[in-house]
Design a protein around this motif. Structure first.
Motif: not given
Length: 255
Positions: A193-194, A197, A203, A206, A208-209, A212-213, A227, A230
Protein backbone atom coordinates in the motif's frame (compact mmCIF):
# COMPACT_ATOMS: atom_id res chain seq x y z
CA UNK A 1 -22.33 -21.36 19.84
CA UNK A 2 -21.23 -23.17 23.02
CA UNK A 3 -17.94 -24.20 21.41
CA UNK A 4 -17.37 -20.63 20.25
CA UNK A 5 -17.93 -19.26 23.76
CA UNK A 6 -15.67 -21.91 25.27
CA UNK A 7 -12.88 -21.12 22.82
CA UNK A 8 -13.35 -17.40 23.41
CA UNK A 9 -12.94 -17.94 27.17
CA UNK A 10 -9.83 -20.01 26.50
CA UNK A 11 -8.36 -17.18 24.43
CA UNK A 12 -9.08 -14.72 27.23
CA UNK A 13 -7.39 -16.93 29.85
CA UNK A 14 -4.31 -17.53 27.69
CA UNK A 15 -4.02 -13.86 26.81
CA UNK A 16 -3.94 -13.04 30.52
CA UNK A 17 -1.66 -15.90 31.60
CA UNK A 18 1.00 -15.06 29.01
CA UNK A 19 1.02 -11.42 30.17
CA UNK A 20 -0.12 -10.23 26.76
CA UNK A 21 -3.05 -8.42 28.32
CA UNK A 22 -0.72 -6.68 30.78
CA UNK A 23 1.62 -5.73 27.93
CA UNK A 24 -1.05 -4.16 25.73
CA UNK A 25 -2.69 -2.33 28.65
CA UNK A 26 0.66 -0.94 29.80
CA UNK A 27 1.88 0.10 26.35
CA UNK A 28 -1.42 1.62 25.24
CA UNK A 29 -1.87 3.48 28.53
CA UNK A 30 1.65 4.92 28.32
CA UNK A 31 1.11 6.00 24.71
CA UNK A 32 -2.23 7.60 25.50
CA UNK A 33 -0.82 9.59 28.43
CA UNK A 34 2.40 10.55 26.64
CA UNK A 35 0.55 11.98 23.64
CA UNK A 36 -0.78 15.14 25.36
CA UNK A 37 2.13 15.35 27.81
CA UNK A 38 4.67 15.31 24.98
CA UNK A 39 2.77 18.01 23.11
CA UNK A 40 2.45 20.12 26.27
CA UNK A 41 5.95 19.91 27.73
CA UNK A 42 8.31 18.96 24.89
CA UNK A 43 8.75 22.59 23.71
CA UNK A 44 9.75 23.60 27.27
CA UNK A 45 12.15 20.68 27.51
CA UNK A 46 13.71 21.47 24.14
CA UNK A 47 14.03 25.12 25.15
CA UNK A 48 16.47 24.11 27.87
CA UNK A 49 18.94 22.86 25.26
CA UNK A 50 18.46 25.42 22.48
CA UNK A 51 19.42 29.08 22.09
CA UNK A 52 16.88 31.50 23.52
CA UNK A 53 16.04 32.95 20.11
CA UNK A 54 15.22 29.51 18.73
CA UNK A 55 13.22 28.50 21.80
CA UNK A 56 11.09 31.65 21.64
CA UNK A 57 10.22 30.91 18.03
CA UNK A 58 8.37 27.73 19.03
CA UNK A 59 4.59 28.13 18.67
CA UNK A 60 2.41 27.44 21.69
CA UNK A 61 1.22 23.85 21.95
CA UNK A 62 -2.40 23.17 21.03
CA UNK A 63 -4.86 20.29 21.18
CA UNK A 64 -4.00 19.58 17.56
CA UNK A 65 -0.41 18.83 18.61
CA UNK A 66 -1.68 16.38 21.21
CA UNK A 67 -3.77 14.49 18.68
CA UNK A 68 -0.97 14.55 16.13
CA UNK A 69 1.19 12.78 18.72
CA UNK A 70 -1.64 10.32 19.46
CA UNK A 71 -1.97 9.27 15.83
CA UNK A 72 1.79 9.04 15.43
CA UNK A 73 2.12 6.81 18.49
CA UNK A 74 -0.73 4.45 17.67
CA UNK A 75 -0.22 4.20 13.91
CA UNK A 76 3.39 3.16 14.52
CA UNK A 77 4.01 1.73 18.01
CA UNK A 78 0.43 0.74 18.83
CA UNK A 79 -0.20 -1.26 15.66
CA UNK A 80 3.28 -2.79 15.86
CA UNK A 81 2.52 -4.08 19.37
CA UNK A 82 -0.76 -5.54 18.13
CA UNK A 83 1.08 -7.31 15.31
CA UNK A 84 3.59 -8.80 17.74
CA UNK A 85 0.94 -9.99 20.20
CA UNK A 86 -1.25 -11.72 17.61
CA UNK A 87 1.35 -12.89 15.09
CA UNK A 88 1.47 -16.29 16.76
CA UNK A 89 -2.06 -16.67 18.10
CA UNK A 90 -2.77 -19.72 15.92
CA UNK A 91 0.81 -20.65 15.00
CA UNK A 92 1.68 -21.57 18.59
CA UNK A 93 -1.22 -24.00 18.90
CA UNK A 94 -0.44 -25.58 15.53
CA UNK A 95 3.25 -26.13 16.30
CA UNK A 96 2.67 -27.31 19.88
CA UNK A 97 -0.10 -29.73 18.90
CA UNK A 98 -2.73 -28.35 21.27
CA UNK A 99 -4.99 -27.46 18.36
CA UNK A 100 -5.24 -31.11 17.30
CA UNK A 101 -6.78 -31.98 20.67
CA UNK A 102 -9.46 -29.34 20.26
CA UNK A 103 -10.28 -30.39 16.71
CA UNK A 104 -10.54 -34.09 17.60
CA UNK A 105 -13.10 -33.17 20.25
CA UNK A 106 -15.41 -31.81 17.55
CA UNK A 107 -14.42 -28.16 17.41
CA UNK A 108 -14.79 -26.93 13.83
CA UNK A 109 -11.91 -25.17 12.14
CA UNK A 110 -14.08 -22.26 11.06
CA UNK A 111 -15.02 -21.70 14.72
CA UNK A 112 -11.33 -21.56 15.65
CA UNK A 113 -10.59 -18.92 13.00
CA UNK A 114 -13.70 -16.90 13.78
CA UNK A 115 -13.14 -16.92 17.55
CA UNK A 116 -9.49 -15.88 17.27
CA UNK A 117 -10.31 -13.15 14.77
CA UNK A 118 -13.13 -11.67 16.82
CA UNK A 119 -11.06 -11.92 20.01
CA UNK A 120 -8.12 -10.04 18.45
CA UNK A 121 -10.40 -7.39 16.97
CA UNK A 122 -12.21 -6.99 20.30
CA UNK A 123 -8.94 -6.52 22.20
CA UNK A 124 -7.80 -3.90 19.68
CA UNK A 125 -11.17 -2.13 19.79
CA UNK A 126 -11.45 -1.97 23.59
CA UNK A 127 -7.85 -0.94 24.18
CA UNK A 128 -7.80 1.57 21.34
CA UNK A 129 -10.95 3.39 22.39
CA UNK A 130 -9.89 3.25 26.04
CA UNK A 131 -6.63 4.94 25.02
CA UNK A 132 -8.57 7.50 23.03
CA UNK A 133 -10.65 8.31 26.12
CA UNK A 134 -7.50 8.80 28.24
CA UNK A 135 -5.91 11.07 25.65
CA UNK A 136 -9.17 12.96 25.21
CA UNK A 137 -9.35 13.66 28.95
CA UNK A 138 -5.78 14.96 29.21
CA UNK A 139 -6.13 16.98 26.02
CA UNK A 140 -9.33 18.55 27.32
CA UNK A 141 -7.62 19.25 30.66
CA UNK A 142 -4.74 21.20 29.06
CA UNK A 143 -6.60 22.80 26.15
CA UNK A 144 -10.23 23.20 27.23
CA UNK A 145 -11.02 25.86 24.64
CA UNK A 146 -9.45 24.13 21.64
CA UNK A 147 -11.83 22.46 19.20
CA UNK A 148 -10.48 19.91 16.75
CA UNK A 149 -12.45 19.31 13.56
CA UNK A 150 -13.17 15.78 12.30
CA UNK A 151 -11.57 14.13 15.36
CA UNK A 152 -14.12 11.32 15.47
CA UNK A 153 -13.58 10.52 11.81
CA UNK A 154 -9.79 10.50 12.14
CA UNK A 155 -9.88 8.24 15.19
CA UNK A 156 -12.37 5.91 13.49
CA UNK A 157 -10.17 5.67 10.40
CA UNK A 158 -7.17 4.43 12.37
CA UNK A 159 -9.39 1.96 14.24
CA UNK A 160 -10.65 0.55 10.94
CA UNK A 161 -7.10 0.21 9.62
CA UNK A 162 -6.25 -1.74 12.76
CA UNK A 163 -9.08 -4.17 12.00
CA UNK A 164 -7.75 -4.63 8.47
CA UNK A 165 -4.27 -5.31 9.80
CA UNK A 166 -5.58 -7.87 12.28
CA UNK A 167 -7.42 -9.73 9.50
CA UNK A 168 -4.14 -9.85 7.56
CA UNK A 169 -2.27 -11.14 10.63
CA UNK A 170 -4.85 -13.88 11.21
CA UNK A 171 -4.56 -15.02 7.59
CA UNK A 172 -0.80 -15.14 8.11
CA UNK A 173 -1.38 -17.40 11.12
CA UNK A 174 -3.09 -19.84 8.76
CA UNK A 175 -0.61 -19.56 5.89
CA UNK A 176 2.64 -19.84 7.85
CA UNK A 177 4.16 -21.85 10.69
CA UNK A 178 6.60 -19.13 11.74
CA UNK A 179 5.86 -15.90 13.58
CA UNK A 180 8.67 -14.20 11.68
CA UNK A 181 7.12 -15.27 8.38
CA UNK A 182 3.78 -13.86 9.53
CA UNK A 183 5.37 -10.54 10.50
CA UNK A 184 7.08 -10.37 7.11
CA UNK A 185 3.74 -11.13 5.44
CA UNK A 186 2.12 -8.30 7.40
CA UNK A 187 4.97 -5.92 6.56
CA UNK A 188 4.66 -6.91 2.90
CA UNK A 189 0.95 -6.04 2.97
CA UNK A 190 1.72 -2.58 4.34
CA UNK A 191 4.59 -2.03 1.88
CA UNK A 192 2.28 -2.85 -1.04
CA UNK A 193 0.00 0.00 0.00
CA UNK A 194 3.02 2.28 0.42
CA UNK A 195 3.86 1.53 -3.21
CA UNK A 196 0.27 2.26 -4.20
CA UNK A 197 0.54 5.66 -2.49
CA UNK A 198 3.24 6.64 -5.00
CA UNK A 199 0.58 6.95 -7.68
CA UNK A 200 -1.61 10.05 -7.13
CA UNK A 201 -4.52 8.61 -9.12
CA UNK A 202 -4.74 5.71 -6.65
CA UNK A 203 -5.22 8.00 -3.64
CA UNK A 204 -8.98 7.45 -3.51
CA UNK A 205 -8.42 3.69 -3.17
CA UNK A 206 -5.42 3.55 -0.83
CA UNK A 207 -6.43 2.15 2.56
CA UNK A 208 -3.10 3.26 4.03
CA UNK A 209 -4.64 6.72 4.17
CA UNK A 210 -6.76 5.48 7.08
CA UNK A 211 -3.59 5.52 9.17
CA UNK A 212 -1.62 8.30 7.48
CA UNK A 213 -4.22 11.00 6.77
CA UNK A 214 -5.17 11.76 10.36
CA UNK A 215 -3.29 15.04 10.77
CA UNK A 216 -4.34 16.31 7.34
CA UNK A 217 -7.93 15.48 8.19
CA UNK A 218 -7.77 17.38 11.49
CA UNK A 219 -6.27 20.40 9.73
CA UNK A 220 -9.00 20.40 7.09
CA UNK A 221 -6.62 19.54 4.27
CA UNK A 222 -8.63 16.47 3.25
CA UNK A 223 -12.29 16.25 2.25
CA UNK A 224 -14.28 13.78 4.33
CA UNK A 225 -16.04 12.36 1.27
CA UNK A 226 -12.71 11.15 -0.18
CA UNK A 227 -12.90 7.96 1.90
CA UNK A 228 -15.95 6.35 0.35
CA UNK A 229 -14.03 3.86 -1.77
CA UNK A 230 -11.39 3.42 0.91
CA UNK A 231 -14.01 2.31 3.43
CA UNK A 232 -15.51 -0.08 0.89
CA UNK A 233 -12.11 -1.61 0.11
CA UNK A 234 -11.15 -1.85 3.80
CA UNK A 235 -14.35 -3.65 4.78
CA UNK A 236 -14.09 -5.85 1.70
CA UNK A 237 -10.52 -6.81 2.65
CA UNK A 238 -11.59 -7.75 6.18
CA UNK A 239 -14.31 -10.03 4.84
CA UNK A 240 -12.01 -11.46 2.14
CA UNK A 241 -9.19 -12.17 4.61
CA UNK A 242 -11.60 -13.90 6.98
CA UNK A 243 -13.10 -16.05 4.22
CA UNK A 244 -9.63 -16.96 2.93
CA UNK A 245 -8.49 -17.83 6.46
CA UNK A 246 -11.41 -20.20 6.93
CA UNK A 247 -11.07 -21.74 3.48
CA UNK A 248 -7.31 -22.30 3.68
CA UNK A 249 -7.45 -23.56 7.27
CA UNK A 250 -10.18 -26.07 6.39
CA UNK A 251 -7.87 -27.62 3.79
CA UNK A 252 -4.60 -27.30 5.69
CA UNK A 253 -2.93 -30.20 7.48
CA UNK A 254 -2.53 -29.53 11.21
CA UNK A 255 0.95 -30.57 12.25
Amino acid sequence: MNSFIALFKKETMEFSKTYKFLIIVTVFLILSILSPLTAKFMPDIMAQFLPKEVAESFPDATALDSWAQFFKNFSQIGLFVVALLFAGTLIHERTEGTLIILLTKGLSRSTVVLAKTIFAMLIWTVMYWFSFAVTYFYTWYYWKNDHVEHLGLAVGNLWLFGLVLISVILLGNVLFKSIYANLLWTAFFVIVWFVVSIFPKAADFNILRLASDSNNLLQGLVETDEYTWIYTIAIGLIVLMLLLSVRVFNKKAIS
